[in-house]
Design an enzyme around this catalytic site. Sequence first.
Site, PDB file in Angstrom:
ATOM      1  N   ARG A 167      19.131  12.142 -35.760  1.00  0.00           N
ATOM      2  CA  ARG A 167      19.344  10.691 -35.554  1.00  0.00           C
ATOM      3  C   ARG A 167      20.704  10.450 -34.926  1.00  0.00           C
ATOM      4  O   ARG A 167      20.851   9.559 -34.080  1.00  0.00           O
ATOM      5  CB  ARG A 167      19.246   9.945 -36.885  1.00  0.00           C
ATOM      6  CG  ARG A 167      17.839   9.903 -37.431  1.00  0.00           C
ATOM      7  CD  ARG A 167      17.786   9.151 -38.752  1.00  0.00           C
ATOM      8  NE  ARG A 167      16.478   9.298 -39.351  1.00  0.00           N
ATOM      9  CZ  ARG A 167      16.243   9.682 -40.602  1.00  0.00           C
ATOM     10  NH1 ARG A 167      17.249   9.931 -41.412  1.00  0.00           N
ATOM     11  NH2 ARG A 167      15.018   9.807 -41.052  1.00  0.00           N
ATOM     12  N   HIS A 193      21.354  15.235 -47.863  1.00  0.00           N
ATOM     13  CA  HIS A 193      20.317  14.403 -47.246  1.00  0.00           C
ATOM     14  C   HIS A 193      20.134  13.109 -48.048  1.00  0.00           C
ATOM     15  O   HIS A 193      20.065  13.143 -49.276  1.00  0.00           O
ATOM     16  CB  HIS A 193      18.998  15.187 -47.219  1.00  0.00           C
ATOM     17  CG  HIS A 193      17.807  14.350 -46.861  1.00  0.00           C
ATOM     18  ND1 HIS A 193      17.617  13.838 -45.599  1.00  0.00           N
ATOM     19  CD2 HIS A 193      16.752  13.922 -47.606  1.00  0.00           C
ATOM     20  CE1 HIS A 193      16.490  13.135 -45.586  1.00  0.00           C
ATOM     21  NE2 HIS A 193      15.955  13.172 -46.796  1.00  0.00           N
ATOM     22  N   ASN A 217      12.322  15.902 -52.109  1.00  0.00           N
ATOM     23  CA  ASN A 217      13.613  15.271 -52.395  1.00  0.00           C
ATOM     24  C   ASN A 217      13.876  15.168 -53.886  1.00  0.00           C
ATOM     25  O   ASN A 217      12.926  15.168 -54.670  1.00  0.00           O
ATOM     26  CB  ASN A 217      13.627  13.863 -51.777  1.00  0.00           C
ATOM     27  CG  ASN A 217      13.898  13.908 -50.295  1.00  0.00           C
ATOM     28  OD1 ASN A 217      14.643  14.760 -49.827  1.00  0.00           O
ATOM     29  ND2 ASN A 217      13.314  12.980 -49.552  1.00  0.00           N
TER      30      ASN A 217
HETATM   31  N1  LIG Z   1      13.865  15.601 -46.428  1.00  0.00           N
HETATM   32  C1  LIG Z   1      13.250  14.803 -45.564  1.00  0.00           C
HETATM   33  O1  LIG Z   1      13.708  14.589 -44.463  1.00  0.00           O
HETATM   34  C2  LIG Z   1      11.957  14.152 -45.996  1.00  0.00           C
HETATM   35  C3  LIG Z   1      11.230  13.306 -45.158  1.00  0.00           C
HETATM   36  C4  LIG Z   1      10.022  12.784 -45.624  1.00  0.00           C
HETATM   37  C5  LIG Z   1       9.601  13.086 -46.921  1.00  0.00           C
HETATM   38  N2  LIG Z   1      10.375  13.869 -47.700  1.00  0.00           N
HETATM   39  C6  LIG Z   1       9.972  14.230 -49.077  1.00  0.00           C
HETATM   40  O2  LIG Z   1       8.837  15.093 -49.000  1.00  0.00           O
HETATM   41  C7  LIG Z   1       8.031  14.922 -50.171  1.00  0.00           C
HETATM   42  C8  LIG Z   1       6.618  14.570 -49.747  1.00  0.00           C
HETATM   43  O3  LIG Z   1       6.626  13.310 -49.067  1.00  0.00           O
HETATM   44  P1  LIG Z   1       5.251  12.522 -48.815  1.00  0.00           P
HETATM   45  O4  LIG Z   1       5.603  11.260 -48.100  1.00  0.00           O
HETATM   46  O5  LIG Z   1       4.231  13.429 -48.240  1.00  0.00           O
HETATM   47  O6  LIG Z   1       4.862  12.185 -50.340  1.00  0.00           O
HETATM   48  P2  LIG Z   1       3.452  11.659 -50.878  1.00  0.00           P
HETATM   49  O7  LIG Z   1       3.743  10.915 -52.134  1.00  0.00           O
HETATM   50  O8  LIG Z   1       2.687  10.997 -49.780  1.00  0.00           O
HETATM   51  O9  LIG Z   1       2.641  13.008 -51.210  1.00  0.00           O
HETATM   52  C9  LIG Z   1       3.076  13.951 -52.137  1.00  0.00           C
HETATM   53  C10 LIG Z   1       1.888  14.880 -52.411  1.00  0.00           C
HETATM   54  O10 LIG Z   1       2.337  15.861 -53.360  1.00  0.00           O
HETATM   55  C11 LIG Z   1       1.239  16.130 -54.234  1.00  0.00           C
HETATM   56  N3  LIG Z   1       1.758  16.708 -55.467  1.00  0.00           N
HETATM   57  C12 LIG Z   1       2.526  16.119 -56.407  1.00  0.00           C
HETATM   58  N4  LIG Z   1       2.782  16.977 -57.410  1.00  0.00           N
HETATM   59  C13 LIG Z   1       2.158  18.132 -57.094  1.00  0.00           C
HETATM   60  C14 LIG Z   1       2.023  19.391 -57.732  1.00  0.00           C
HETATM   61  N5  LIG Z   1       2.588  19.637 -58.925  1.00  0.00           N
HETATM   62  N6  LIG Z   1       1.310  20.353 -57.112  1.00  0.00           N
HETATM   63  C15 LIG Z   1       0.715  20.127 -55.917  1.00  0.00           C
HETATM   64  N7  LIG Z   1       0.787  18.938 -55.274  1.00  0.00           N
HETATM   65  C16 LIG Z   1       1.501  17.966 -55.852  1.00  0.00           C
HETATM   66  C17 LIG Z   1       0.598  14.761 -54.450  1.00  0.00           C
HETATM   67  O11 LIG Z   1      -0.728  14.862 -54.941  1.00  0.00           O
HETATM   68  C18 LIG Z   1       0.673  14.159 -53.040  1.00  0.00           C
HETATM   69  O12 LIG Z   1      -0.492  14.444 -52.292  1.00  0.00           O
HETATM   70  C19 LIG Z   1       8.727  13.819 -50.987  1.00  0.00           C
HETATM   71  O13 LIG Z   1       9.580  14.407 -51.948  1.00  0.00           O
HETATM   72  C20 LIG Z   1       9.538  13.070 -49.942  1.00  0.00           C
HETATM   73  O14 LIG Z   1      10.651  12.377 -50.479  1.00  0.00           O
HETATM   74  C21 LIG Z   1      11.513  14.435 -47.274  1.00  0.00           C
END
Ligand SMILES: NC(=O)c1ccc[n+]([C@@H]2O[C@H](COP(=O)([O-])OP(=O)(O)OC[C@H]3O[C@@H](n4cnc5c(N)ncnc54)[C@H](O)[C@@H]3O)[C@@H](O)[C@H]2O)c1
Length: 309
Positions: free
Chosen positions: A150, A174, A119
Amino acid sequence: MSKIGIIGLGHVGRLLAHQLLVTGMGDELVLIDRDDQLALAVQTDLRDAAVALAGHPKIIIQDYAALRDAQVIVVAVGKSSLIADQPMAELVFNHDAIKQVATQVKTSGFTGVVLNLSNPNEAVTAYLQQQLLLPPKQVLGIGTVLETARLHRAIATAAKLAPASVSGFVYGQHDGQQVFAWSTVRVNGQSLDQTINGHHLDHQQLKINADLDNWYTLQGLGYNASAACTWAARIVRAILTDEQLALPVAIFQPQYEGYVSFPALIGRQGIGNLLLLNLYPVEQAGIKTAAATIGQQVAALQRMDENND
Ligand SMILES: NC(=O)c1ccc[n+]([C@@H]2O[C@H](COP(=O)([O-])OP(=O)(O)OC[C@H]3O[C@@H](n4cnc5c(N)ncnc54)[C@H](O)[C@@H]3O)[C@@H](O)[C@H]2O)c1
């Protein structure tokens, strides 16, 4: 042989890896995170789980070069703890993360399809496409797929029907400028201005109920993962099997001159034909506003590049 990459093994990435494993999708999984210890832990845990399964996919970690011949890469990097108060708060964090990831994916020689979950989804997907230099049809985001699901659930619950009875789309952005396109919604072929299964459905209440789903999850967990992973797995399957599945994903839409969530067919090539439905003027105006907001975020991401030069 199918090979799927997941970059970012937080709540979403590791749950998706588990889902791909137990559903037998992918002969090879390539799992990457900036945290080596986390990647090793996820690999070990999945290998332990695989003992209970009939098939044993190869699980490779921390190897960008192994992505060269993957069909699909799912990007799930980020810091989701930032979004509890402000959905767009990850913009700056994900600028740096996406830039880093894109450089290494490009170096690997990968030529497949990228599904971005990070995001703010549409803007980050657009930025990722620019960084990867892949054709726009090969770089899509999960967009308003969850909002649409949803909405289907809210309608199905109110009408006491199965969610599969409901079709139609949420467009736009989104977690931001969502456009509930009521003109596209049908319940077993009926539009919402008719009584559905003996129920009169109030649009505003349906929208509130659909939004509340996200709120309850974020309040309790601080992130959402199950729905995003299940839809991501559904999209990965559509790509691998060339399904031509229609979903409102984040795509480059020439009419709006940029990325926006818009329904399109998903298959092996990534994005195929767009679904150009007859929307109400107010819905078209809403998508235009969403596209403009996303465009501003993309410009902000590009400015961060200039400032870092
Ligand atoms: N669009 C949607 O419907 C939706 C739903 C849920 C989550 N998301 C998005 O998905 C993403 C992940 O969510 P999450 O809950 O797993 O987040 P999280 O914070 O639990 O995990 C993110 C992971 O990314 C890794 N990371 C960060 N920078 C990195 C890099 N440069 N290289 C490799 N790895 C890296 C971190 O070490 C961590 O393990 C977020 O941006 C979140 O907002 C989107």
